[in-house]
Scaffold this motif. Structure first.
Motif, PDB file in Angstrom:
ATOM      1  N   ALA A  61       0.838  -1.204   0.000  1.00  0.00           N
ATOM      2  CA  ALA A  61       0.000   0.000   0.000  1.00  0.00           C
ATOM      3  C   ALA A  61       0.872   1.253   0.000  1.00  0.00           C
ATOM      4  CB  ALA A  61      -0.915  -0.013   1.221  1.00  0.00           C
ATOM      5  N   ILE A  62       1.995   1.200   0.727  1.00  0.00           N
ATOM      6  CA  ILE A  62       2.915   2.340   0.750  1.00  0.00           C
ATOM      7  C   ILE A  62       3.605   2.493  -0.597  1.00  0.00           C
ATOM      8  CG2 ILE A  62       4.996   3.252   1.857  1.00  0.00           C
ATOM      9  CD1 ILE A  62       4.165   1.743   4.393  1.00  0.00           C
ATOM     10  N   ILE A  63       3.962   1.365  -1.213  1.00  0.00           N
ATOM     11  CA  ILE A  63       4.612   1.390  -2.528  1.00  0.00           C
ATOM     12  C   ILE A  63       3.724   2.055  -3.559  1.00  0.00           C
ATOM     13  CG2 ILE A  63       5.387  -0.090  -4.442  1.00  0.00           C
ATOM     14  CD1 ILE A  63       6.363  -2.085  -2.284  1.00  0.00           C
ATOM     15  N   LEU A  64       2.427   1.748  -3.508  1.00  0.00           N
ATOM     16  CA  LEU A  64       1.501   2.279  -4.498  1.00  0.00           C
ATOM     17  C   LEU A  64       1.348   3.788  -4.375  1.00  0.00           C
ATOM     18  CD1 LEU A  64      -1.255  -0.500  -4.425  1.00  0.00           C
ATOM     19  CD2 LEU A  64       0.463  -0.086  -6.204  1.00  0.00           C
ATOM     20  N   ARG A  65       1.562   4.350  -3.174  1.00  0.00           N
ATOM     21  CA  ARG A  65       1.450   5.803  -2.981  1.00  0.00           C
ATOM     22  C   ARG A  65       2.665   6.534  -3.543  1.00  0.00           C
ATOM     23  NH1 ARG A  65      -0.531   3.809   2.034  1.00  0.00           N
ATOM     24  NH2 ARG A  65      -2.763   4.228   2.288  1.00  0.00           N
ATOM     25  N   ASP A  66       3.804   5.833  -3.714  1.00  0.00           N
ATOM     26  CA  ASP A  66       5.006   6.374  -4.358  1.00  0.00           C
ATOM     27  C   ASP A  66       5.491   7.674  -3.716  1.00  0.00           C
ATOM     28  OD1 ASP A  66       7.127   6.360  -6.128  1.00  0.00           O
ATOM     29  OD2 ASP A  66       6.045   7.494  -7.668  1.00  0.00           O
ATOM     30  N   GLY A  67       5.619   7.668  -2.407  1.00  0.00           N
ATOM     31  CA  GLY A  67       6.159   8.824  -1.714  1.00  0.00           C
ATOM     32  C   GLY A  67       7.585   8.553  -1.258  1.00  0.00           C
ATOM     33  N   PRO A  68       8.096   9.384  -0.330  1.00  0.00           N
ATOM     34  CA  PRO A  68       9.456   9.202   0.166  1.00  0.00           C
ATOM     35  C   PRO A  68       9.696   7.868   0.861  1.00  0.00           C
ATOM     36  CG  PRO A  68       8.620  11.371   0.740  1.00  0.00           C
ATOM     37  CD  PRO A  68       7.458  10.592   0.201  1.00  0.00           C
ATOM     38  N   LEU A  69       8.633   7.253   1.347  1.00  0.00           N
ATOM     39  CA  LEU A  69       8.778   5.967   2.024  1.00  0.00           C
ATOM     40  C   LEU A  69       8.792   4.791   1.059  1.00  0.00           C
ATOM     41  CD1 LEU A  69       6.282   6.563   4.972  1.00  0.00           C
ATOM     42  CD2 LEU A  69       8.768   6.687   5.056  1.00  0.00           C
ATOM     43  N   ALA A  70       8.463   5.012  -0.197  1.00  0.00           N
ATOM     44  CA  ALA A  70       8.295   3.919  -1.156  1.00  0.00           C
ATOM     45  C   ALA A  70       9.553   3.074  -1.342  1.00  0.00           C
ATOM     46  CB  ALA A  70       7.815   4.464  -2.499  1.00  0.00           C
ATOM     47  N   PRO A  71      10.757   3.666  -1.508  1.00  0.00           N
ATOM     48  CA  PRO A  71      11.926   2.788  -1.690  1.00  0.00           C
ATOM     49  C   PRO A  71      12.202   1.887  -0.479  1.00  0.00           C
ATOM     50  CG  PRO A  71      12.589   5.097  -1.431  1.00  0.00           C
ATOM     51  CD  PRO A  71      11.104   5.088  -1.636  1.00  0.00           C
ATOM     52  N   TYR A  72      11.929   2.437   0.728  1.00  0.00           N
ATOM     53  CA  TYR A  72      12.119   1.609   1.914  1.00  0.00           C
ATOM     54  C   TYR A  72      11.088   0.474   1.955  1.00  0.00           C
ATOM     55  CZ  TYR A  72      15.044   5.477   3.428  1.00  0.00           C
ATOM     56  OH  TYR A  72      16.023   6.437   3.514  1.00  0.00           O
ATOM     57  N   ALA A  73       9.870   0.792   1.514  1.00  0.00           N
ATOM     58  CA  ALA A  73       8.828  -0.228   1.478  1.00  0.00           C
ATOM     59  C   ALA A  73       9.177  -1.319   0.469  1.00  0.00           C
ATOM     60  CB  ALA A  73       7.489   0.422   1.131  1.00  0.00           C
ATOM     61  N   HIS A  74       9.707  -0.909  -0.700  1.00  0.00           N
ATOM     62  CA  HIS A  74      10.185  -1.907  -1.673  1.00  0.00           C
ATOM     63  C   HIS A  74      11.195  -2.847  -1.012  1.00  0.00           C
ATOM     64  CE1 HIS A  74       8.597   0.692  -4.925  1.00  0.00           C
ATOM     65  NE2 HIS A  74       8.738  -0.361  -5.727  1.00  0.00           N
ATOM     66  N   TYR A  75      12.131  -2.249  -0.337  1.00  0.00           N
ATOM     67  CA  TYR A  75      13.229  -3.039   0.250  1.00  0.00           C
ATOM     68  C   TYR A  75      12.706  -4.053   1.261  1.00  0.00           C
ATOM     69  CZ  TYR A  75      17.461  -4.253   2.764  1.00  0.00           C
ATOM     70  OH  TYR A  75      18.475  -4.959   3.353  1.00  0.00           O
ATOM     71  N   TYR A  76      11.831  -3.586   2.190  1.00  0.00           N
ATOM     72  CA  TYR A  76      11.370  -4.513   3.220  1.00  0.00           C
ATOM     73  C   TYR A  76      10.363  -5.516   2.687  1.00  0.00           C
ATOM     74  CZ  TYR A  76      14.011  -2.228   6.844  1.00  0.00           C
ATOM     75  OH  TYR A  76      15.048  -1.765   7.610  1.00  0.00           O
ATOM     76  N   TYR A  77       9.682  -5.151   1.607  1.00  0.00           N
ATOM     77  CA  TYR A  77       8.830  -6.125   0.935  1.00  0.00           C
ATOM     78  C   TYR A  77       9.700  -7.270   0.398  1.00  0.00           C
ATOM     79  CZ  TYR A  77       5.072  -7.905  -2.073  1.00  0.00           C
ATOM     80  OH  TYR A  77       4.106  -8.691  -2.666  1.00  0.00           O
ATOM     81  N   ALA A  78      10.830  -6.929  -0.230  1.00  0.00           N
ATOM     82  CA  ALA A  78      11.746  -7.950  -0.762  1.00  0.00           C
ATOM     83  C   ALA A  78      12.330  -8.801   0.369  1.00  0.00           C
ATOM     84  CB  ALA A  78      12.867  -7.291  -1.559  1.00  0.00           C
ATOM     85  N   ARG A  91      13.317   2.038 -10.244  1.00  0.00           N
ATOM     86  CA  ARG A  91      12.555   3.250  -9.950  1.00  0.00           C
ATOM     87  C   ARG A  91      13.363   4.282  -9.171  1.00  0.00           C
ATOM     88  NH1 ARG A  91       6.480   1.201  -8.077  1.00  0.00           N
ATOM     89  NH2 ARG A  91       5.847   0.331 -10.097  1.00  0.00           N
ATOM     90  N   TYR A  92      14.300   3.806  -8.325  1.00  0.00           N
ATOM     91  CA  TYR A  92      15.034   4.720  -7.439  1.00  0.00           C
ATOM     92  C   TYR A  92      16.553   4.469  -7.567  1.00  0.00           C
ATOM     93  CZ  TYR A  92      10.316   4.809  -5.565  1.00  0.00           C
ATOM     94  OH  TYR A  92       8.942   4.906  -5.444  1.00  0.00           O
ATOM     95  N   TRP A 148      18.842   5.983  -4.819  1.00  0.00           N
ATOM     96  CA  TRP A 148      18.519   5.736  -3.399  1.00  0.00           C
ATOM     97  C   TRP A 148      19.806   5.565  -2.596  1.00  0.00           C
ATOM     98  CZ3 TRP A 148      17.262   0.662  -0.653  1.00  0.00           C
ATOM     99  CH2 TRP A 148      16.665   0.905   0.589  1.00  0.00           C
ATOM    100  N   HIS A 149      19.891   6.192  -1.428  1.00  0.00           N
ATOM    101  CA  HIS A 149      21.157   6.212  -0.694  1.00  0.00           C
ATOM    102  C   HIS A 149      21.498   4.863  -0.051  1.00  0.00           C
ATOM    103  CE1 HIS A 149      19.917   6.443   3.685  1.00  0.00           C
ATOM    104  NE2 HIS A 149      18.758   6.503   3.055  1.00  0.00           N
ATOM    105  N   LYS A 150      20.533   3.920  -0.027  1.00  0.00           N
ATOM    106  CA  LYS A 150      20.811   2.577   0.518  1.00  0.00           C
ATOM    107  C   LYS A 150      20.900   1.541  -0.598  1.00  0.00           C
ATOM    108  CE  LYS A 150      21.042   1.795   4.280  1.00  0.00           C
ATOM    109  NZ  LYS A 150      22.236   1.841   5.170  1.00  0.00           N
TER     110      LYS A 150
END
Length: 593
Positions: A57-74, A96-97, A100-102
């Motif tokens: 749900a966070i990924i779909l909103r594509d905000g600043p939290l999205a790359p972190y959400a991608h990562y923890y989803y994986a 997409r990112y 990204w600094h991580k």
């Protein structure tokens, strides 16, 4: 893979500190941040399906939290062993990112996923993208855990070809070849890789776990003291520490001041192949070591040196002293290939002289002359080099010990007449103009130590001028075998001290010369033959007795396939085989060993 990934999950708190700052700047709502934290907590507690739903749900909103959400989803998919889903999500993150600094953590996770699915090329490509030094230890453990599982030699060779700078791949390939391969090309590949990456076992730790050990974000690297592995490995690692002077090497130039070094090494390599045919696997490690004590110390203290079973060299005194101390401390055999000084092996139980020492040469000559006649009167002469005088002095001491009378002991140089004039066999010199009045002198024998190939023939002439009767024992280096005629060796009872004697009529010698000529396009020098014999003998001894050579009674050559005269260390660490030859029937034959 739970080790590193567990830390990444538990490190969410530190990530959230960064997020709090970024979120404030991006004006992310507190509610969105709360939902993100709750989703990460679900990953930490193992509620992966619920976590993925909330993170999506966070990924779909594509905000600043999205790359972190991608990562923890994986991470959640990875923990479920749903590797395809984890791979797709992490690839989506990196696409997409890309800034990204991580991203280093994302590449590490992607590499772990690919390792689990056997997609090693993709994993190693991702590893190459990781720049963070804090991840290097984890990357090494990841590779160690999975690359070591590969049991297909061709697959390992292909990986090494595509990723030639990857040390773990190189070490794993070396280990696999050493344990299983017999093909000559594979063994040569192993040699090249070991010269570059070191010895398997000193850095790579094979593990039965499928995951690296857990690490901490605040952990520091601890220096590990190299540990010598004394288990039976099925192969022997031999360090060759020669002054190769690679920086000065010119392949087009044959006459080099250190050409003997390359000849020795060529002989060693041919013996390595012969040993492999006998089922004895030897790995050669060539170290370019000149007269540099500091570099010698650095080499023996390096991790790659810890699994060495035998050392050949160094050739200079100070580096040799350092390496000898290391060899004694670690029970490693050390060979001095060309030295003739007994001091190098005195009180050095692991050091051996491949050549007979000057003392051994003097002893064996004294044994020979006792069989010649009963006269215990001798004259000793020597040439200009320090080696000449040292051998003459050693021989004088041996004769004195056996109560011989030394009627003359001196350096002789120049023409035959100059030599004759310098002799004081009767207490006075004899001027050249008074040759008709020379008094004949009968001696038990005369000994000549010289490295000048003109001195032998000149001394024979000088002895005739002084009417000295008795056999002559001379070093073979005092004669030019190409220029001196056969009569030079027959007009007096002449014996040659010949440590480097090679009987070219023997079948092993002709076979070696033909093989060497075919491979090197040149006739082998005596150094090539010495390197071959040395490696062949001590390689067999390693296989028979182990690196410590426990049974001294077997430390002698028991076959006749050596090019020179063989080896005998049953009584001392100096080679006791000292050939003495005599010219007969158109060739030199051994009369004493």
């Amino acid at each position: 893979m739970n080790g590193r990934l567990s830390w990444l999950t538990l490190a969410a708190v530190s990530l959230l500190w960064l997020l709090n700052m970024q979120v404030a700047l991006a004006q992310v709502s507190p509610d969105a941040l709360k939902r993100y934290k709750a989703a990460v907590q679900l990953v930490q507690t193992g509620n992966y399906e619920r976590a993925k739903t909330d993170l999506n749900a966070i990924i779909l909103r594509d905000g600043p939290l999205a790359p972190y959400a991608h990562y923890y989803y994986a991470v959640a998919a990875f923990r479920q062993k749903n590797f395809n889903q984890a791979r797709l999500m992490i690839k989506q993150l990196m696409t997409r990112y890309p800034d990204w600094h991580k991203l280093d953590d994302a590449n590490y996770l992607f590499a772990a996923i690919c390792m689990e699915t056997g997609q090693f090329e993709d994993a190693l490509e991702a590893i190459q993208e990781i720049k963070s030094p804090t991840l290097r230890a984890d990357v090494t453990k990841l590779e160690q855990a999975f690359i070591a599982r590969i049991t297909d030699l061709n697959r390992l060779k292909q990986l090494n070809k595509e990723f030639p700078d990857d040390r773990i791949v190189g070490l794993t390939l070396i280990d696999f070849i050493q344990r299983t391969a017999t093909d000559k090309d594979d063994l040569e590949l192993s040699d090249r890789l070991t010269n570059r990456f070191g010895v398997p076992g000193t850095v790579v730790s094979r593990t039965t776990s499928t995951t690296p050990a857990a690490t901490s974000a605040t952990s520091s690297t601890t220096a590990v003291t190299p540990v010598r592995n004394t288990r039976s490995k099925g192969y022997y690692n031999v360090a060759v520490m020669f002054p190769f002077r690679v920086d000065e090497f010119n392949p087009e130039k044959r006459q080099r001041s250190n050409q003997y070094v390359y000849d020795l090494y060529d002989g060693i390599r041919l013996a390595k192949a012969r040993l492999q045919d006998e089922g004895i696997t030897v790995n050669l490690f060539a170290y370019d070591l000149d007269n540099d004590a500091n570099k010698a110390l650095e080499l023996v203290n390096s991790p790659a040196f810890a699994q060495t079973d035998m050392i050949i060299g160094p050739l200079y005194v100070e580096p040799n002293r350092i390496v000898s101390a290391y060899a004694n401390q670690n029970n490693i055999l050390l060979l001095n290939p060309i030295a003739t000084s007994s001091e190098l092996v005195a009180n050095q139980p692991m050091s051996f002289l491949v050549q007979p020492s000057l003392n051994q040469q003097a002893l064996k000559v004294a044994e020979q002359v006792r069989a010649l006649n009963g006269l215990r009167r001798a004259a000793i002469y020597f040439g200009s080099s320090r080696r000449d005088s040292l051998l003459a002095l050693a021989y004088q001491n041996e004769l004195k010990r056996q109560s011989y009378q030394i009627v003359d002991f001196r350096k002789l140089t120049g023409s035959a007449q100059t030599m004759a004039d310098a002799m004081q066999l009767t207490g006075t010199t004899t001027p050249s103009r008074s040759m008709s009045t020379v008094t004949p002198v009968s001696l038990g024998h005369v000994f000549l130590a010289s490295n000048n190939e003109e001195d032998g023939a000149r001394l024979i002439d000088a002895l005739s001028r002084r009417k000295v009767s008795g056999p002559l024992i001379a070093t073979a280096s005092a004669f030019d075998f190409y220029r001196n005629s056969a009569s030079t060796f027959t007009r007096r009872d002449l014996y040659l001290l010949y440590p480097d004697f090679i009987d070219s009529a023997r079948e092993p010698v002709t076979e070696f010369q033909e093989e060497y000529l075919a491979k090197r396009n040149t006739i082998p020098s005596v150094f090539a033959s010495e390197g071959y014999d040395m490696m062949l003998f001590f390689g067999r001894q390693l296989a028979k007795n182990g690196p410590q050579l426990r049974n001294r009674n077997t430390l002698r050559s028991d076959t006749d396939d050596y090019l020179l005269s063989g080896f005998d260390y049953t009584q001392t660490n100096e080679n006791q085989i000292v050939p003495i030859v005599k010219y007969a029937d158109g060739r030199f034959i051994k009369v004493k060993e």
